[in-house]
Design a protein around this motif. Sequence first.
Motif, PDB file in Angstrom:
ATOM      1  N   ASP A  76      -9.997  -5.687   6.582  1.00 49.19           N
ATOM      2  CA  ASP A  76     -10.976  -4.728   6.969  1.00 49.19           C
ATOM      3  C   ASP A  76      -9.925  -3.642   7.797  1.00 49.19           C
ATOM      4  O   ASP A  76     -10.136  -2.358   7.695  1.00 49.19           O
ATOM      5  CB  ASP A  76     -12.043  -4.937   7.960  1.00 49.19           C
ATOM      6  CG  ASP A  76     -13.199  -5.854   7.255  1.00 49.19           C
ATOM      7  OD1 ASP A  76     -13.320  -5.595   6.034  1.00 49.19           O
ATOM      8  OD2 ASP A  76     -13.986  -6.456   7.773  1.00 49.19           O
ATOM      9  N   MET A  89      -7.390  -5.074  -3.131  1.00 48.79           N
ATOM     10  CA  MET A  89      -8.205  -5.356  -1.739  1.00 48.79           C
ATOM     11  C   MET A  89      -9.479  -6.062  -2.232  1.00 48.79           C
ATOM     12  O   MET A  89      -9.713  -7.100  -1.797  1.00 48.79           O
ATOM     13  CB  MET A  89      -8.514  -4.021  -1.132  1.00 48.79           C
ATOM     14  CG  MET A  89      -7.296  -3.528  -0.361  1.00 48.79           C
ATOM     15  SD  MET A  89      -6.966  -4.442   1.133  1.00 48.79           S
ATOM     16  CE  MET A  89      -5.394  -5.330   0.390  1.00 48.79           C
ATOM     17  N   SER A 124      -7.590  -2.052   5.292  1.00 46.04           N
ATOM     18  CA  SER A 124      -8.068  -0.886   4.661  1.00 46.04           C
ATOM     19  C   SER A 124      -8.577   0.183   5.440  1.00 46.04           C
ATOM     20  O   SER A 124      -8.544   1.481   4.777  1.00 46.04           O
ATOM     21  CB  SER A 124      -9.455  -1.653   3.890  1.00 46.04           C
ATOM     22  OG  SER A 124      -8.959  -2.614   3.093  1.00 46.04           O
ATOM     23  N   ARG A 130       0.765  -0.977   0.109  1.00 43.76           N
ATOM     24  CA  ARG A 130      -0.073   0.029  -0.052  1.00 43.76           C
ATOM     25  C   ARG A 130       0.916   1.353   0.014  1.00 43.76           C
ATOM     26  O   ARG A 130       0.632   2.293  -0.735  1.00 43.76           O
ATOM     27  CB  ARG A 130      -0.963   0.134   1.249  1.00 43.76           C
ATOM     28  CG  ARG A 130      -1.902   1.203   1.244  1.00 43.76           C
ATOM     29  CD  ARG A 130      -2.506   1.337   2.585  1.00 43.76           C
ATOM     30  NE  ARG A 130      -1.785   1.213   3.695  1.00 43.76           N
ATOM     31  CZ  ARG A 130      -1.998   1.295   4.895  1.00 43.76           C
ATOM     32  NH1 ARG A 130      -3.304   1.193   5.459  1.00 43.76           N
ATOM     33  NH2 ARG A 130      -1.299   1.446   5.927  1.00 43.76           N
ATOM     34  N   GLN A 155      -6.709  -0.411  -4.679  1.00 43.28           N
ATOM     35  CA  GLN A 155      -8.034  -0.854  -4.134  1.00 43.28           C
ATOM     36  C   GLN A 155      -8.459  -2.069  -4.822  1.00 43.28           C
ATOM     37  O   GLN A 155      -9.194  -2.742  -4.224  1.00 43.28           O
ATOM     38  CB  GLN A 155      -8.903   0.106  -4.569  1.00 43.28           C
ATOM     39  CG  GLN A 155      -8.667   1.524  -3.969  1.00 43.28           C
ATOM     40  CD  GLN A 155      -9.089   1.315  -2.393  1.00 43.28           C
ATOM     41  OE1 GLN A 155      -9.553   0.587  -1.984  1.00 43.28           O
ATOM     42  NE2 GLN A 155      -8.017   2.247  -1.394  1.00 43.28           N
TER      43      GLN A 155
END
Length: 370
Positions: A362, A344, A365, A328, A341
Motif C-alpha cells: 500500500d 502490484m 503504491s 517501478r 500495475q
Amino acid sequence: MAVVLEALPHSSLPSAEQLIWVIDHLLEDDYSLLEAGEKLLESPQYGEQDWQMAARSLQVLLNSEGAPGASRRYQRLRLVGRLQVAYARGGWHERILPMLEREANVCWNYEQLVDALLAAGERERARQWCIQGYAKTVQEARGIAECMREKLHMLALTEGQYDLACAYRAERFFSQPSLAAFSELREAAEQADKWGAVRAAALAFLETGLPPDLGDDAQVLPRWPLPPSELAHLHGTSKPSVQRFPELDLLISIAILEQRHDDVVALYRRLPKTPSWNWDTEKRVAEAVAASHPDIALAIWRAIADGLIAKVQPSAYVEAAGYLRRMRQVYQACQRDDEWQALMVHLRKTHKAKRRLQEVLDNLSGAKLV
C-alpha cells in the motif's frame, strides 16, 4: 601504571635507567596500553648519553636472544626497532644500517632496512634487499613479500622504468586478481603505453587461468609486452588452479568498470544458475545495466524481491520494497506503467494472507516517485 610513568621523571632513578625501565615495559606491552610511556620517550630531558646507555642495554638483550622461531620473530622485530631508535637518538647513526642488515634474515625487518637504506641514498643495496626479502618471506609471510614487491615497483617508477614498474603490477594481478589490482595494472600500463596488450592478456587470463607465456599454443594468448621483473626468477609463473576460472565475477566487475554493458549481460548469463545468498553480483549487474538492458535489471530485482518476501518477515518485506521501488522507476522510465500495475496486482493476490506485506505494498503504491 600511568601514575608510575607520571612520577618516573621526578624519581631519583638516573635518566638512563628511567629510559631502560620504560623501554623494557614497552617491549612487554603486547596490547599497546602504555601510550604514556611512548610520550615519555619523547621528553627532551633524555640526552644522547642516556640513549647510548639504553642502546647498550638493548644490544645486550638482543645478543642474548637465540634465533627466533615464527612465534618470537615479532618480539625480536620490536626489539630491533627500539634499538634503531636508541642508536639514532644517541647519535650513533653509523650503527643503524649494519645492525639492520645483520637482523634482516633473522627477524625479517626488511621493510625497516629498505626504508633506512633509501633514506641513506643506498638505492642499489635497497633493491637487492627487496629481492632477498621477497625470496625469504614469499611462502610464509605474504604481507612482507608484497611490501618488498611494492618497494621495487616504486623504485622502478621513480627511476622512470615504467615497463618494469608495470611488470610488478602485473605480477600482483596474476597472483591475486581483483578489481583493485586490475585498476592499478591499468594505471601502470597506461603510463608505460602498453595498456592495449596488457589488458588483452589480463582478460584472457581471467577466462583461461593461464598467465602470459604459459599457453601450450602461443596463439591462444596475446603477446606479452612487458619485461620480466626482478622477482621473476624467484617464483616463476606458476599455473593457477583451473577450478577458479573463468573468473566471471571479476570479469563482470571489469566490464561494469569499463561500461561495456553488452558484455556485462553476456557474462552474467554465463554465471551458474544457483541461488545466491547475498545476490551481490546480481545487484551490481542490475544497477549497471538498468538503463541499457532494463529487462535484465527487472528480472534480477524481481527475483531478489520474491526471495525476501518468501522469508515471511516484516523486515524482509521492507527490504523487498526497495527493489520493487527500483523496478517501478525502470518501468516508468520505459513508459511501461501497465506492467508495474500488473505486478502490484499479482503480488497482492499471491500474498493476500500476508497483512504486513499488504501494508508495505500500500505504501509503495501510494508513494510518489522520487
